[in-house]
Design an enzyme around this catalytic site. Structure first.
Site, short mmCIF file in Angstrom:
data_model
loop_
_atom_site.label_atom_id
_atom_site.label_comp_id
_atom_site.label_asym_id
_atom_site.label_seq_id
_atom_site.Cartn_x
_atom_site.Cartn_y
_atom_site.Cartn_z
N HIS A 141 -2.76 28.96 18.75
CA HIS A 141 -2.92 29.56 20.08
C HIS A 141 -3.11 28.46 21.13
O HIS A 141 -2.58 28.55 22.24
CB HIS A 141 -4.13 30.50 20.06
CG HIS A 141 -4.15 31.50 21.16
ND1 HIS A 141 -5.21 32.34 21.39
CD2 HIS A 141 -3.24 31.80 22.12
CE1 HIS A 141 -4.95 33.12 22.42
NE2 HIS A 141 -3.77 32.81 22.89
N GLU A 168 -4.79 36.65 13.18
CA GLU A 168 -6.17 36.30 13.52
C GLU A 168 -6.90 35.93 12.22
O GLU A 168 -6.92 36.71 11.26
CB GLU A 168 -6.90 37.47 14.19
CG GLU A 168 -6.42 37.78 15.59
CD GLU A 168 -7.11 36.93 16.66
OE1 GLU A 168 -7.97 36.10 16.29
OE2 GLU A 168 -6.79 37.12 17.84
N TYR A 196 -8.20 32.13 15.89
CA TYR A 196 -9.42 32.57 15.24
C TYR A 196 -10.02 33.71 16.06
O TYR A 196 -9.72 33.88 17.24
CB TYR A 196 -10.41 31.44 14.97
CG TYR A 196 -11.07 30.70 16.12
CD1 TYR A 196 -11.33 31.29 17.37
CD2 TYR A 196 -11.50 29.39 15.93
CE1 TYR A 196 -11.98 30.59 18.38
CE2 TYR A 196 -12.14 28.69 16.94
CZ TYR A 196 -12.38 29.31 18.16
OH TYR A 196 -13.02 28.61 19.15
#
Length: 258
Positions: free
Chosen positions: A138, A96, A32
């Protein structure tokens, strides 16, 4: 230009280079933005001085922006490891997903945004032949350092639409648990299962701070109802269910033996 065939905007980032050591994309890594707006994130990811980038940005209304050619190495993973590989940038496509993050209230990801993420992930995985268990957070590749895209990211929804690896988490109902300070064969079996699945952890038989961070990363992705770093029966059984469906991690039993 190598990239998605989906409708998208191109906003070039200077922060990229050739992939190293002959590596090709085998991981799809989801993040994010942790910024106030998607536009602020785009500007930062395209600023030379930021030294960061990604291949794609998905904003809150589902618009997709490509910043780096898929053939190139974007700078999004940082210090990270998966299945012994520590150059995740050379082996991944980075996406992202705009969200202000935990420090600013951490709202849910809108349905329209998730639909765009699913479509983009489908497209990338099909073209790059990325396996479901290589669609990662991530936080999976950088436990303790990163927590994105976080527990509100709907991994189950992705899996229901053919993206990523998932099993229904085992219900939390007490039973055996392992926590920081414990040691012995049961801890070693837990660490072995986490390592065989892909997490960067040594098998020491000691439930230390690193082990706690890795357990939290696993929970954040695969058992998001409680993220406490304690390997309770629900966490352990969910891990072994997952590991049992991956060829390189097969041969494990939920009793904690290898």
């Amino acid at each position: 230009m190598t990239g998605t065939s989906l409708p998208h905007i191109f906003s070039a980032s200077p922060n990229h280079e050739a992939r190293k050591n002959g590596l090709a994309p085998s991981i799809l890594l989801l993040h994010y933005t942790d910024m106030a707006t998607a536009e602020a994130a785009r500007l930062w990811l395209c600023a030379r001085e930021s030294r960061v980038s990604c291949h794609y940005l998905v904003d809150e209304v589902g618009a997709i922006t490509q910043m780096v050619d898929e053939d190139n190495r974007a700078w999004h993973a940082g210090a990270s490891n998966w299945r012994g590989l520590d150059d995740i940038n050379s082996a991944s496509i980075g996406i992202e997903v705009h969200n202000v993050g935990h420090r600013a209230g951490y709202p849910v990801f809108p349905v329209v945004q998730m639909r765009a993420v699913i479509a983009l992930c489908h497209d990338v995985c099909r073209r790059q032949q990325i396996r479901p268990e290589r669609v990662l957070a991530h936080s999976d590749v950088a436990p303790g350092r990163k927590i994105d895209p976080g527990e509100k990211f709907d991994w189950q929804l992705l899996h229901e639409h053919g993206v990523g690896h998932w099993v229904k988490p085992v219900v939390i109902a007490g039973g055996t648990f392992l926590q920081e300070g414990d040691h012995g064969d049961a801890v070693a079996a837990l660490q072995t299962a986490l390592q065989l699945y892909g997490y960067g952890i040594e098998v020491t038989g000691r439930f230390d701070d690193r082990c706690r961070h890795v357990v939290k990363a696993f929970q954040r992705h695969f058992r998001p109802s409680c993220i406490d770093g304690v390997a309770d029966q629900s966490t352990i059984e969910t891990l072994f269910k997952l590991a049992g469906t991956v060829p390189m991690a097969s041969g494990l039993s939920s009793s904690g033996t290898v």
